[in-house]
Design a protein around this motif. Structure first.
Motif, PDB file in Angstrom:
ATOM      1  N   ARG A 174       0.837  -1.190   0.000  1.00 54.44           N
ATOM      2  CA  ARG A 174       0.000   0.000   0.000  1.00 54.44           C
ATOM      3  C   ARG A 174       0.880   1.251   0.000  1.00 54.44           C
ATOM      4  N   ALA A 175       0.260   2.372  -0.265  1.00 55.41           N
ATOM      5  CA  ALA A 175       0.990   3.634  -0.236  1.00 55.41           C
ATOM      6  C   ALA A 175       1.038   4.226   1.168  1.00 55.41           C
ATOM      7  N   ASP A 176       0.365   3.560   2.138  1.00 50.27           N
ATOM      8  CA  ASP A 176       0.355   4.039   3.521  1.00 50.27           C
ATOM      9  C   ASP A 176       0.712   2.881   4.448  1.00 50.27           C
ATOM     10  N   GLU A 177       0.591   3.107   5.740  1.00 48.83           N
ATOM     11  CA  GLU A 177       0.925   2.097   6.733  1.00 48.83           C
ATOM     12  C   GLU A 177      -0.319   1.594   7.471  1.00 48.83           C
ATOM     13  N   ALA A 178      -1.415   1.482   6.747  1.00 47.97           N
ATOM     14  CA  ALA A 178      -2.641   0.964   7.344  1.00 47.97           C
ATOM     15  C   ALA A 178      -2.390  -0.429   7.916  1.00 47.97           C
ATOM     16  N   LEU A 179      -2.937  -0.683   9.098  1.00 45.42           N
ATOM     17  CA  LEU A 179      -2.779  -2.000   9.725  1.00 45.42           C
ATOM     18  C   LEU A 179      -3.775  -3.015   9.181  1.00 45.42           C
ATOM     19  N   PHE A 180      -4.930  -2.529   8.712  1.00 44.00           N
ATOM     20  CA  PHE A 180      -5.998  -3.428   8.278  1.00 44.00           C
ATOM     21  C   PHE A 180      -6.478  -3.060   6.867  1.00 44.00           C
ATOM     22  N   GLY A 181      -5.543  -2.725   5.988  1.00 46.77           N
ATOM     23  CA  GLY A 181      -5.883  -2.245   4.651  1.00 46.77           C
ATOM     24  C   GLY A 181      -6.031  -3.349   3.625  1.00 46.77           C
ATOM     25  N   TYR A 182      -6.826  -4.349   3.929  1.00 43.16           N
ATOM     26  CA  TYR A 182      -7.053  -5.491   3.049  1.00 43.16           C
ATOM     27  C   TYR A 182      -8.505  -5.917   3.226  1.00 43.16           C
ATOM     28  N   ALA A 183      -8.948  -6.898   2.459  1.00 47.81           N
ATOM     29  CA  ALA A 183     -10.335  -7.363   2.573  1.00 47.81           C
ATOM     30  C   ALA A 183     -10.395  -8.602   3.456  1.00 47.81           C
ATOM     31  N   VAL A 184     -10.257  -9.783   2.883  1.00 46.13           N
ATOM     32  CA  VAL A 184     -10.244 -11.024   3.668  1.00 46.13           C
ATOM     33  C   VAL A 184      -9.161 -11.946   3.118  1.00 46.13           C
ATOM     34  N   GLY A 185      -8.539 -12.706   3.988  1.00 44.06           N
ATOM     35  CA  GLY A 185      -7.560 -13.694   3.579  1.00 44.06           C
ATOM     36  C   GLY A 185      -8.204 -15.047   3.368  1.00 44.06           C
ATOM     37  N   PRO A 186      -7.403 -16.083   3.148  1.00 45.67           N
ATOM     38  CA  PRO A 186      -7.942 -17.410   2.865  1.00 45.67           C
ATOM     39  C   PRO A 186      -8.641 -18.052   4.052  1.00 45.67           C
ATOM     40  N   ARG A 187      -8.232 -17.707   5.263  1.00 42.97           N
ATOM     41  CA  ARG A 187      -8.860 -18.286   6.444  1.00 42.97           C
ATOM     42  C   ARG A 187      -9.965 -17.388   6.963  1.00 42.97           C
ATOM     43  N   SER A 188     -11.060 -18.014   7.356  1.00 41.77           N
ATOM     44  CA  SER A 188     -12.082 -17.316   8.122  1.00 41.77           C
ATOM     45  C   SER A 188     -11.815 -17.607   9.596  1.00 41.77           C
ATOM     46  N   LEU A 189     -12.824 -17.404  10.430  1.00 45.00           N
ATOM     47  CA  LEU A 189     -12.701 -17.740  11.848  1.00 45.00           C
ATOM     48  C   LEU A 189     -13.241 -19.125  12.163  1.00 45.00           C
ATOM     49  N   LYS A 190     -13.681 -19.847  11.141  1.00 42.65           N
ATOM     50  CA  LYS A 190     -14.338 -21.136  11.355  1.00 42.65           C
ATOM     51  C   LYS A 190     -13.471 -22.100  12.144  1.00 42.65           C
ATOM     52  N   HIS A 191     -12.184 -22.162  11.828  1.00 40.92           N
ATOM     53  CA  HIS A 191     -11.323 -23.160  12.460  1.00 40.92           C
ATOM     54  C   HIS A 191     -11.114 -22.911  13.943  1.00 40.92           C
ATOM     55  N   LEU A 192     -11.448 -21.719  14.427  1.00 35.12           N
ATOM     56  CA  LEU A 192     -11.287 -21.420  15.846  1.00 35.12           C
ATOM     57  C   LEU A 192     -12.427 -21.994  16.681  1.00 35.12           C
ATOM     58  N   LEU A 193     -13.599 -22.154  16.077  1.00 32.95           N
ATOM     59  CA  LEU A 193     -14.780 -22.608  16.807  1.00 32.95           C
ATOM     60  C   LEU A 193     -15.198 -24.021  16.408  1.00 32.95           C
ATOM     61  N   PHE A 194     -15.248 -24.273  15.123  1.00 34.63           N
ATOM     62  CA  PHE A 194     -15.531 -25.607  14.588  1.00 34.63           C
ATOM     63  C   PHE A 194     -14.187 -26.162  14.129  1.00 34.63           C
ATOM     64  N   VAL A 195     -13.473 -26.796  15.059  1.00 38.01           N
ATOM     65  CA  VAL A 195     -12.073 -27.137  14.804  1.00 38.01           C
ATOM     66  C   VAL A 195     -11.976 -28.233  13.743  1.00 38.01           C
ATOM     67  N   PRO A 196     -10.925 -28.208  12.923  1.00 35.07           N
ATOM     68  CA  PRO A 196     -10.800 -29.173  11.826  1.00 35.07           C
ATOM     69  C   PRO A 196     -10.747 -30.629  12.269  1.00 35.07           C
ATOM     70  N   ARG A 197     -10.240 -30.877  13.475  1.00 37.64           N
ATOM     71  CA  ARG A 197     -10.142 -32.264  13.936  1.00 37.64           C
ATOM     72  C   ARG A 197     -10.300 -32.285  15.446  1.00 37.64           C
ATOM     73  N   LEU A 198     -11.259 -33.060  15.920  1.00 36.74           N
ATOM     74  CA  LEU A 198     -11.594 -33.075  17.336  1.00 36.74           C
ATOM     75  C   LEU A 198     -11.708 -34.510  17.832  1.00 36.74           C
ATOM     76  N   ARG A 199     -10.984 -34.830  18.890  1.00 35.90           N
ATOM     77  CA  ARG A 199     -11.121 -36.163  19.469  1.00 35.90           C
ATOM     78  C   ARG A 199     -12.433 -36.250  20.245  1.00 35.90           C
ATOM     79  N   LEU A 200     -13.225 -37.249  19.925  1.00 41.61           N
ATOM     80  CA  LEU A 200     -14.514 -37.438  20.572  1.00 41.61           C
ATOM     81  C   LEU A 200     -14.437 -38.381  21.757  1.00 41.61           C
ATOM     82  N   VAL A 201     -13.655 -39.437  21.621  1.00 37.79           N
ATOM     83  CA  VAL A 201     -13.571 -40.425  22.692  1.00 37.79           C
ATOM     84  C   VAL A 201     -12.261 -41.196  22.567  1.00 37.79           C
TER      85      VAL A 201
END
Length: 467
Positions: free
Chosen positions: A74-101
């Protein structure tokens, strides 16, 4: 003489200088949170654990189009000067792999352990409006349904969210069409709008008591009307920059009456069945169950129908050479490409991005970490895991005797019709939030908005041989 910190309440507005971001992160760490925020990893801006504000992508943005993602300065030093990256927040709540038992044999007895570990306290910095809308959608699946998911509920209940209102749209964004952005109205503890004119600062909206307490400790001051006008102008301008649009008028009925549209055959000719769209999607929630055991398999007995795995793990899926859906390199390939692996310890357990010479068409991928099934459990144990799956994999619809949706035509139709139509009947909302990730990370550039428009343009058409 010290100045007493200003007290804030939900609904208040404040202004925070750029150094205040570091103060917010420090305050979160002091409260015992692990902080996840945007940072540069592997040639992309991704949500990952960060230690301080110096890890934010200052001065960086990205360029997105169908099947294309590139970082740019960018032409400035914006900290959040983008749209979205490849990851959403899904993996933080609905984890990719979870041990059930876990079953453990000791002598002649077998004990069962199914107590879940307490999830970490996570705080997210930089959540976008579309990502918060996606969490709301997944809440309907995992929290509000008749059988709430205990792990998701625990992770969701301890999540602290600092949203950032979008200051620019991406080339594949269409959140305005889905009424999910670019401005977040709820679902956050604090919401920041980055202002770059007249000094680098942040307009802050308070969404919770916890957010108000943190903001007071960060040294914020009350916002004036000029700050508020500047912030809302950022959102208004961003809403005019959408790279895509989707006509949602009567969309549920449109798809219901076009199940045999010839467009399904056309898109199937291009689709690789690689599952990238579902991995990158912030709302897709397909999962499957896999079992792993240290029982010996060296006596010539193969415990899985296609289990060519190396090591003592037993995978119960039909094509279970790997612990996740394969990236298929041909239209009907069973596993002709590199595997997409699911591991909770792998690069924050979300789709990671490889930007090397041959990775432009690879898109997001998830790698198995130390808890991967192929590593095998400890001696004398058997374990059952839930992991992400995809409706594009053959196993997803496999019943005794074969897959219900074997052709790619059927699998793509299932995904898109569920996303834009049947989801509305199930959960009272669309399954799409307009983030555009499925467009950007499709190796061949299939565009969900283009496919929907093509079906609408030929409304009522029937493919040859299906009428």
């Amino acid at each position: 003489m010290s100045c007493e910190a200003i007290r804030f309440r939900p609904g208040d507005r404040a202004v925070l200088g750029r150094p205040g971001i570091a103060a917010l992160l420090q305050g979160l760490r002091e409260e015992g949170y692990r902080v996840v925020g945007p940072t540069l990893r592997g040639g992309a801006i991704v949500y990952d654990e960060i230690q301080g504000a110096e890890e934010l992508p200052a001065g960086w943005t990205e360029q997105q189009e169908a099947g294309r993602y590139r970082l740019a300065r960018r032409a400035d030093e914006a900290l959040f000067g983008y749209a979205v990256g490849p990851r959403s927040l899904k993996h933080l709540l609905f984890v990719p792999r979870l041990r059930l038992v876990q079953l453990r044999r000791r002598g002649g007895s077998i004990s069962r352990t199914d107590e879940a570990e307490a999830p970490p306290r996570l705080a997210v910095l930089g959540a976008r409006a579309c990502d918060l809308a996606a969490i709301d959608v997944q809440d309907r699946v995992f929290v509000d349904g008749p059988h709430p998911d205990p792990d998701y509920v625990a992770r969701r209940g301890s999540l602290f969210v600092i949203a950032v209102q979008c200051g620019q749209a991406g080339g594949t964004c269409f959140c305005v069409s889905m009424r999910t952005g670019p401005r977040a109205e709820r679902g956050f503890d604090l919401a920041l709008t980055e202002l770059l004119d007249d000094g680098h600062r942040f307009f802050v909206e308070v969404g919770s008591d916890a957010g108000a307490s943190l903001l007071a400790r960060a040294g914020a001051s009350r916002a004036g009307e000029d700050d508020a006008r500047a912030a809302f102008e950022v959102s208004r301008r961003t809403a005019t920059q959408m790279g895509r649009e989707l006509d949602t008028d009567g969309i549920k009925e449109l798809f219901y009456r076009n199940l045999e549209h010839p467009r399904w055959d056309e898109v199937a000719e291009r689709c690789l069945g690689c599952t990238n769209c579902t991995l990158a999607c912030p709302t897709c929630f397909c999962s499957t169950i896999e079992d792993a055991t240290d029982l010996p398999v060296d006596a010539g007995r193969d415990l899985g129908r296609d289990s060519t795995f190396a090591g003592p793990s037993v995978h119960m899926g039909r094509d279970s050479a790997s612990a996740g859906p394969s990236v298929h390199m041909g239209r009907d390939s069973a596993s002709a490409g590199p595997s997409v692996h699911m591991g909770r310890d792998s690069a924050s357990a979300g789709p990671s991005v490889h930007m090397g010479r041959d990775s432009a068409s690879a898109g997001p991928s998830v790698h198995m970490g130390r808890d991967s099934a192929s590593a095998g459990p400890s001696p004398e144990t058997a374990e059952r895991f839930r992991r992400w799956d995809s409706c594009f994999s053959l196993d997803h619809s496999y019943l005794h005797g074969g897959s219900v949706r074997a052709p790619l035509r059927a699998r793509y139709r299932q995904w898109l019709t569920h996303k834009l139509a049947t989801w509305i009947d199930q959960f009272g909302t669309s399954g799409c939030v307009g983030c555009g990730r499925c467009i950007t990370w499709c190796p061949v550039g299939i565009d969900i908005t283009e496919e929907a428009a093509a079906i609408r343009a030929g409304d009522g058409a029937v493919a040859d041989g299906t009428g």
